[in-house]
Structure formats: C-alpha cells, structure tokens
Scaffold this active site. Sequence first.
Site, PDB file in Angstrom:
ATOM      1  N   CYS A 137       0.836  -1.214   0.000  1.00 32.28           N
ATOM      2  CA  CYS A 137       0.000   0.000   0.000  1.00 32.28           C
ATOM      3  C   CYS A 137       0.867   1.258   0.000  1.00 32.28           C
ATOM      4  O   CYS A 137       1.421   1.636   1.035  1.00 32.28           O
ATOM      5  CB  CYS A 137      -0.919  -0.023   1.222  1.00 32.28           C
ATOM      6  SG  CYS A 137      -1.923   1.461   1.391  1.00 32.28           S
ATOM      7  N   CYS A 140      -0.414   4.083   2.223  1.00 27.68           N
ATOM      8  CA  CYS A 140      -0.170   3.850   3.663  1.00 27.68           C
ATOM      9  C   CYS A 140       1.289   4.082   4.023  1.00 27.68           C
ATOM     10  O   CYS A 140       1.602   4.694   5.034  1.00 27.68           O
ATOM     11  CB  CYS A 140      -0.522   2.413   4.051  1.00 27.68           C
ATOM     12  SG  CYS A 140      -2.096   1.836   3.451  1.00 27.68           S
ATOM     13  N   ASP A 141       2.190   3.550   3.210  1.00 23.45           N
ATOM     14  CA  ASP A 141       3.596   3.447   3.630  1.00 23.45           C
ATOM     15  C   ASP A 141       4.578   4.286   2.813  1.00 23.45           C
ATOM     16  O   ASP A 141       5.750   4.375   3.182  1.00 23.45           O
ATOM     17  CB  ASP A 141       4.033   1.970   3.573  1.00 23.45           C
ATOM     18  CG  ASP A 141       3.248   1.112   4.555  1.00 23.45           C
ATOM     19  OD1 ASP A 141       2.837   1.662   5.597  1.00 23.45           O
ATOM     20  OD2 ASP A 141       3.026  -0.073   4.273  1.00 23.45           O
TER      21      ASP A 141
HETATM   22  C1  FAD Z   1       0.298  -4.104   5.895  1.00 21.78           C
HETATM   23  C2  FAD Z   1      -0.818  -3.084   5.748  1.00 21.78           C
HETATM   24  C3  FAD Z   1      -0.637  -1.802   6.187  1.00 21.78           C
HETATM   25  C4  FAD Z   1      -1.650  -0.866   6.050  1.00 21.78           C
HETATM   26  N1  FAD Z   1      -1.435   0.386   6.530  1.00 21.78           N
HETATM   27  C5  FAD Z   1      -2.439   1.287   6.495  1.00 21.78           C
HETATM   28  C6  FAD Z   1      -2.259   2.593   7.030  1.00 21.78           C
HETATM   29  O1  FAD Z   1      -1.184   2.928   7.525  1.00 21.78           O
HETATM   30  N2  FAD Z   1      -3.310   3.442   6.956  1.00 21.78           N
HETATM   31  C7  FAD Z   1      -4.517   3.099   6.394  1.00 21.78           C
HETATM   32  O2  FAD Z   1      -5.435   3.907   6.381  1.00 21.78           O
HETATM   33  N3  FAD Z   1      -4.703   1.874   5.861  1.00 21.78           N
HETATM   34  C8  FAD Z   1      -3.711   0.957   5.905  1.00 21.78           C
HETATM   35  N4  FAD Z   1      -3.894  -0.278   5.366  1.00 21.78           N
HETATM   36  C9  FAD Z   1      -5.175  -0.576   4.719  1.00 21.78           C
HETATM   37  C10 FAD Z   1      -6.229  -0.880   5.811  1.00 21.78           C
HETATM   38  O3  FAD Z   1      -5.716  -1.864   6.664  1.00 21.78           O
HETATM   39  C11 FAD Z   1      -7.528  -1.368   5.165  1.00 21.78           C
HETATM   40  O4  FAD Z   1      -7.995  -0.408   4.238  1.00 21.78           O
HETATM   41  C12 FAD Z   1      -8.586  -1.596   6.232  1.00 21.78           C
HETATM   42  O5  FAD Z   1      -8.122  -2.486   7.223  1.00 21.78           O
HETATM   43  C13 FAD Z   1      -9.869  -2.134   5.636  1.00 21.78           C
HETATM   44  O6  FAD Z   1     -10.746  -2.355   6.663  1.00 21.78           O
HETATM   45  P1  FAD Z   1     -11.970  -3.337   6.533  1.00 21.78           P
HETATM   46  O7  FAD Z   1     -12.754  -3.149   7.777  1.00 21.78           O
HETATM   47  O8  FAD Z   1     -12.661  -3.131   5.255  1.00 21.78           O
HETATM   48  O9  FAD Z   1     -11.387  -4.816   6.462  1.00 21.78           O
HETATM   49  P2  FAD Z   1     -10.146  -5.593   7.026  1.00 21.78           P
HETATM   50  O10 FAD Z   1      -9.250  -4.789   7.868  1.00 21.78           O
HETATM   51  O11 FAD Z   1      -9.575  -6.291   5.833  1.00 21.78           O
HETATM   52  O12 FAD Z   1     -10.824  -6.675   7.955  1.00 21.78           O
HETATM   53  C14 FAD Z   1     -11.605  -7.694   7.433  1.00 21.78           C
HETATM   54  C15 FAD Z   1     -12.160  -8.497   8.590  1.00 21.78           C
HETATM   55  O13 FAD Z   1     -13.099  -9.445   8.087  1.00 21.78           O
HETATM   56  C16 FAD Z   1     -12.900 -10.664   8.758  1.00 21.78           C
HETATM   57  N5  FAD Z   1     -13.489 -11.715   7.946  1.00 21.78           N
HETATM   58  C17 FAD Z   1     -13.172 -12.106   6.687  1.00 21.78           C
HETATM   59  N6  FAD Z   1     -13.948 -13.125   6.312  1.00 21.78           N
HETATM   60  C18 FAD Z   1     -14.767 -13.393   7.369  1.00 21.78           C
HETATM   61  C19 FAD Z   1     -15.786 -14.346   7.613  1.00 21.78           C
HETATM   62  N7  FAD Z   1     -16.128 -15.259   6.703  1.00 21.78           N
HETATM   63  N8  FAD Z   1     -16.427 -14.343   8.810  1.00 21.78           N
HETATM   64  C20 FAD Z   1     -16.108 -13.410   9.753  1.00 21.78           C
HETATM   65  N9  FAD Z   1     -15.158 -12.478   9.563  1.00 21.78           N
HETATM   66  C21 FAD Z   1     -14.494 -12.480   8.395  1.00 21.78           C
HETATM   67  C22 FAD Z   1     -11.407 -10.748   8.985  1.00 21.78           C
HETATM   68  O14 FAD Z   1     -11.092 -11.672  10.014  1.00 21.78           O
HETATM   69  C23 FAD Z   1     -11.120  -9.294   9.358  1.00 21.78           C
HETATM   70  O15 FAD Z   1     -11.352  -9.110  10.735  1.00 21.78           O
HETATM   71  C24 FAD Z   1      -2.897  -1.228   5.467  1.00 21.78           C
HETATM   72  C25 FAD Z   1      -3.082  -2.530   5.004  1.00 21.78           C
HETATM   73  C26 FAD Z   1      -2.059  -3.461   5.141  1.00 21.78           C
HETATM   74  C27 FAD Z   1      -2.283  -4.882   4.671  1.00 21.78           C
END
Ligand code: FAD
Length: 312
Positions: A137, A140-141
Amino acid sequence: MENILDCIIVGSGPSGFTAAIYAARADLKPELYTGLEPGGQLTTTTEVDNFPGYPNGITGPEMMMDLQKQAERFETKVHYEMITKAEFSLERGGIHKLWAGNKELFAKTVIISTGATAKYLGLEDEKKYSGGGVSACATCDGFFYRGKDVIVVGGGDTAAEEATYLSNICNKVTMLVRKDHFRASKAMEKRVENTPNIEVKYFHELVGIEGENSLVERAVVIDNRTQEKSTIDVHGIFIAIGHTPNTSIFEGQINLDDNGYIITEAKSTRTNIPGVFAAGDVQDHLYRQAITAAGSGCMAAMDAEKYLGELK
Ligand SMILES: Cc1cc2nc3c(=O)[nH]c(=O)nc-3n(C[C@H](O)[C@H](O)[C@H](O)COP(=O)(O)OP(=O)(O)OC[C@H]3O[C@@H](n4cnc5c(N)ncnc54)[C@H](O)[C@@H]3O)c2cc1C
C-alpha cells in the site's frame, strides 16, 4: 427461528468495529463475528500514521484494540468465530440466515465488512521483510520512503497508480513488469512514461530481497528472457499485483462485480439484498484505507438503522 437479531456484523476491521459502535449506540444490539483475523488487516502493520486522532501515530494492533474496546463499551457482543455460510432473504423485512460452523444465526440486517486481502508473489522474503520495507500500500507506507529509491512490482492499473503516487515522494521508482507491456489503461501507461523519475523494467521479476536486520537494502531481480539475475539498491518494495475481496461465501447470494467486490448503490452501503449492507474494502477497490473503511462502516450502521426504522 429463535433469537432473531437486529444486526449481525461480519468482520472486525475498521469498518466492522465502526459499524458496531454506531449500531450499538442506535440500540441495534449488534453481534460481531471477527473471522480468522481479529482486528483485520491493520493488525499486520506496525505504524499507522494517517488515521485522524492519533497525533503521534499508533501501531495497527493498538488502534484495532481501541476500536474494539469502544465497540464493546456500547455492549457490542464480539464472537471470535468465522461466518461460513450465508442465505439471504430476497424479501424486504425478510430474515437473513448465517452460519458460524454448525451454529445457525438469524438477523434482520447484516453488515458485511470482510475486507480484501492483498496479493503477494509468494516469496519467503516478502514475509521476512514485511514491515521492514515490503508493503502492499503506497498511500499507507510511501511516506516512510521519502527521498529514497523504491520498487513497484506489477503492470496493471494499481501498480501504475502506486508508482505515480510514489514518484511524488520518492527519489526514484523502478517498476518491474513481467511482460513486454502494461496491463494498465493507456492513460495510466502514458502517465508513467511521462514521469521522469519512474523507470520501467519490462521482462523483469522480483525473486529475492536482501538487507541486514530484516530491513530492505536490495531487490534481487531476474530478466525472464535471459534468466540473468541482478540487484537494485532500494529501501522500499511495493507489491501491487491486486487484492482479493473476501466474498467467496457470498457468491450467488449477492451481486458482486467482475473482480468479486460487493456492489453497493451509489452514496450508500445498500446491496441488491434488502437489509444487507457492505462496508470497507470488501466494496471498495479504490481507496482501501482505514479511514474510508471506518467511514463506510458508520454509513452501513446508519443505513441498517434506517432500514429497520422503515419496517416498523
Ligand atoms: C500491511 C498493511 C498496512 C496498512 N497500513 C495502512 C495505514 O497505515 N493506513 C490506512 O489507512 N490503511 C492501511 N492499510 C489498509 C487498511 O488496513 C484497510 O484499508 C482496512 O483495514 C480495511 O478495513 P476493513 O474493515 O474493510 O477490512 P479488514 O481490515 O480487511 O478486515 C476484514 C475483517 O473481516 C474478517 N473476515 C473475513 N472473512 C470473514 C468471515 N467469513 N467471517 C467473519 N469475519 C471475516 C477478517 O477476520 C477481518 O477481521 C494497510 C493494510 C495493510 C495490509
């Protein structure tokens, strides 16, 4: 059907917990299923510097614990379980059925916030140097590599966008493209070509990473025409080969786009199924940030609350 809940939230990333905070405060008594990665993608990163409200930054795991605590303060029930199957009712006011293994769950509204998973190449070194220079990302980084040289792996639109974003911050961006051409749109390709500090290496692939103390210092690349190996001095390596939305259990139940992302109505989190809402990266292949995920989690809870109110 016993115990029909007002709202089940699937996923525990920023969108899931934000949806929980808002749904709980609207008295929907939400129950949240964390899945296999409690806290979501941010639990895999050390520094989060761009989430508003943390002037000194915060680690991803700490931030997610804060969000969970806030959701639990309003009595969100958190289940450390995975939703394994879904059967949605097509009727307005219908009851949706979910399964957590053998356990059957019933709810009037469901908020899907299962996120998306960044694709990696599958190299051992990607894991070793994750957090030490390997990222998926740029938004992000990228900031951590200001004035430094970086590599972007990939030849699609995402890679081209990440490279142009990084070109404004970094000294030099080298793009590794496996083939002799981009998969990106012509417009994006032109933008890359017209950016003086981006160099595109066609027919090149990343095969290894070197550096002391798990910090990236060099990328080992191969010219796939000659199999000749060489190294490039860099501090950051951005893998930009796409994401997989976590929607396999919803296939056939809800409208997905060609890449598997849940389709939501413009300016809302409504899906094609009444009472089912989607928030966060699972419905957003564009912004993919914690703050946008959290924002759409808030929207999903408000959409769910409005939907339930209209049924009364
Ligand atoms: C290494 C890394 C660094 C990042 N750094 C940043 C940053 O510095 N700043 C920033 O803004 N963004 C950052 N991001 C991006 C950010 O993490 C994502 O945009 C954000 O987490 C998305 O949130 P979300 O709630 O959509 O899903 P996610 O964080 O992807 O969470 C998905 C959730 O769904 C759950 N899940 C999946 N399938 C199922 C199922 N069948 N049943 C129950 N639960 C399920 C998983 O267990 C998880 O808890 C980073 C991403 C990564 C990978």
